[in-house]
Scaffold this active site. Structure first.
Site, PDB file in Angstrom:
ATOM      1  N   ASP A  16      34.310  40.692  33.007  1.00  0.00           N
ATOM      2  CA  ASP A  16      34.103  41.998  32.373  1.00  0.00           C
ATOM      3  C   ASP A  16      34.735  43.115  33.202  1.00  0.00           C
ATOM      4  O   ASP A  16      34.817  43.019  34.428  1.00  0.00           O
ATOM      5  CB  ASP A  16      32.591  42.241  32.214  1.00  0.00           C
ATOM      6  CG  ASP A  16      32.301  43.358  31.221  1.00  0.00           C
ATOM      7  OD1 ASP A  16      33.218  43.751  30.473  1.00  0.00           O
ATOM      8  OD2 ASP A  16      31.151  43.832  31.188  1.00  0.00           O
ATOM      9  N   HIS A  33      43.545  43.932  30.264  1.00  0.00           N
ATOM     10  CA  HIS A  33      43.478  42.500  29.942  1.00  0.00           C
ATOM     11  C   HIS A  33      44.650  41.755  30.596  1.00  0.00           C
ATOM     12  O   HIS A  33      44.489  40.669  31.133  1.00  0.00           O
ATOM     13  CB  HIS A  33      43.502  42.285  28.431  1.00  0.00           C
ATOM     14  CG  HIS A  33      42.326  42.894  27.718  1.00  0.00           C
ATOM     15  ND1 HIS A  33      41.042  42.764  28.191  1.00  0.00           N
ATOM     16  CD2 HIS A  33      42.227  43.632  26.582  1.00  0.00           C
ATOM     17  CE1 HIS A  33      40.211  43.406  27.366  1.00  0.00           C
ATOM     18  NE2 HIS A  33      40.905  43.938  26.387  1.00  0.00           N
ATOM     19  N   LEU A 127      40.407  19.942  38.769  1.00  0.00           N
ATOM     20  CA  LEU A 127      39.511  20.940  38.167  1.00  0.00           C
ATOM     21  C   LEU A 127      39.567  20.879  36.640  1.00  0.00           C
ATOM     22  O   LEU A 127      40.645  20.787  36.058  1.00  0.00           O
ATOM     23  CB  LEU A 127      39.949  22.344  38.621  1.00  0.00           C
ATOM     24  CG  LEU A 127      39.195  23.519  37.999  1.00  0.00           C
ATOM     25  CD1 LEU A 127      37.776  23.617  38.566  1.00  0.00           C
ATOM     26  CD2 LEU A 127      39.940  24.831  38.241  1.00  0.00           C
TER      27      LEU A 127
HETATM   28  C1  FPP Z   1      36.075  42.044  29.012  1.00  0.00           C
HETATM   29  O1  FPP Z   1      36.475  43.297  29.515  1.00  0.00           O
HETATM   30  C2  FPP Z   1      37.219  41.147  28.887  1.00  0.00           C
HETATM   31  C3  FPP Z   1      37.664  40.578  27.725  1.00  0.00           C
HETATM   32  C4  FPP Z   1      37.016  40.757  26.427  1.00  0.00           C
HETATM   33  C5  FPP Z   1      38.864  39.735  27.717  1.00  0.00           C
HETATM   34  C6  FPP Z   1      39.030  38.774  28.851  1.00  0.00           C
HETATM   35  C7  FPP Z   1      40.411  38.319  28.817  1.00  0.00           C
HETATM   36  C8  FPP Z   1      41.213  38.167  29.879  1.00  0.00           C
HETATM   37  C9  FPP Z   1      40.794  38.339  31.286  1.00  0.00           C
HETATM   38  C10 FPP Z   1      42.636  37.822  29.581  1.00  0.00           C
HETATM   39  C11 FPP Z   1      43.114  36.543  30.069  1.00  0.00           C
HETATM   40  C12 FPP Z   1      42.317  35.343  29.814  1.00  0.00           C
HETATM   41  C13 FPP Z   1      42.835  34.096  29.835  1.00  0.00           C
HETATM   42  C14 FPP Z   1      41.922  32.923  29.801  1.00  0.00           C
HETATM   43  C15 FPP Z   1      44.288  33.835  29.924  1.00  0.00           C
HETATM   44  P1  FPP Z   1      36.204  44.582  28.635  1.00  0.00           P
HETATM   45  O2  FPP Z   1      37.397  44.830  27.791  1.00  0.00           O
HETATM   46  O3  FPP Z   1      34.924  44.429  27.887  1.00  0.00           O
HETATM   47  O4  FPP Z   1      36.058  45.680  29.753  1.00  0.00           O
HETATM   48  P2  FPP Z   1      35.171  47.006  29.685  1.00  0.00           P
HETATM   49  O5  FPP Z   1      33.745  46.572  29.671  1.00  0.00           O
HETATM   50  O6  FPP Z   1      35.550  47.693  30.955  1.00  0.00           O
HETATM   51  O7  FPP Z   1      35.601  47.753  28.457  1.00  0.00           O
END
Ligand code: FPP
Length: 244
Positions: A16, A33, A127
């Protein structure tokens, strides 16, 4: 055994804070992201190095479909690109890559890429990297319930045989030991419909670091937190021979 040897077999991660990381830099959310992919690479390396056997990452939840269309579409492109770019190296490093979630909700091109990555790495013995996409803990339990009810209706299963094991066998992580440790970055302290059944006895580690900033120190801190936990599974400290 030294506390530092007490490595979790299975770590689950809620990644997050990408959006906030981007906002602080006056960048669009997808830049967060994109930067988060670097942290995925990092945690995979660290987990493999430490001898963690299973790493499950929450990349996109059932509820994330409700985000703005552009963000969803950019995230899907990012998953596609990351697969395109990273699978060879994961394969070289003996990582077995798997996906859980409602993959039928994804676009055909991504479904095919996922299937190809799973097939290519299926024989790897290092893994096991499990990526949850279009996944929700309640969705998982609902599906399992439907499957069991179907078996009962078909006369293949007696209601009295529905127990913990029967339910676990229908869930997405069937055959995978429950996570020992849940790590959530970004400062929130909640499970957000992640592996609701499987996290029953997980140790919960929350940190303020935003996911794109996650690095060695955060991983070490999480492991250090875990190493001194006393896991009782409902027993008393005396019963499990606790020293701390
Ligand atoms: C949450 O942060 C994150 C996500 C919903 C997306 C997670 C995706 C990645 C890390 C991209 C890569 C993943 C892979 C497996 C290649 P948020 O957007 O909710 O952050 P915020 O709470 O600060 O708004």
């Amino acid at each position: 055994m030294a506390a530092s040897d007490n490595i979790p077999t299975h770590i689950a991660v809620i990644m997050d804070g990408n959006g906030r990381w981007a906002r602080r830099r006056a960048l669009p959310r997808h830049a967060g992201h994109r930067s988060g992919v670097g942290s995925v690479r990092k945690i995979v390396e660290l987990a493999a190095e430490k001898g963690v056997k299973y790493l499950t990452l929450f990349a996109f939840s059932s509820e994330n479909w409700a985000r703005p269309r552009e963000e969803v579409s950019k995230l899907m492109s990012l998953f596609f690109e990351a697969l395109q770019r990273e699978v060879e190296e994961l394969h070289r490093n003996n990582v077995r890559l798997e996906f859980i979630g409602a993959r039928e909700q994804l676009q055909t091109g991504l479904i095919e890429k996922i299937a190809a990555a799973e097939a290519q790495t299926a024989g790897n013995t290092g893994l096991r990297l499990i990526v949850a996409v279009a996944y929700g803990g309640r969705w998982d339990i609902v599906r399992a319930t439907q499957s069991l009810a179907g078996k009962v209706a078909a006369g293949e299963l007696d209601v009295r045989d529905i127990d913990d094991e029967a339910i676990a066998a229908e869930l997405q992580l069937t055959g995978v030991p429950d996570p020992d440790l849940l790590v959530r970055t970004g400062g929130e302290q909640r499970i957000s419909n992640f592996l609701l059944w499987n996290l029953a006895y997980a140790e919960l580690y929350f940190c303020d670091t935003l996911w794109p900033d996650f690095g060695d120190k955060d991983f070490d801190d999480a492991l250090a937190f875990y190493a001194v936990r006393q896991r009782r599974y409902g027993h008393t400290g005396d019963q499990v021979g606790a020293v701390n």
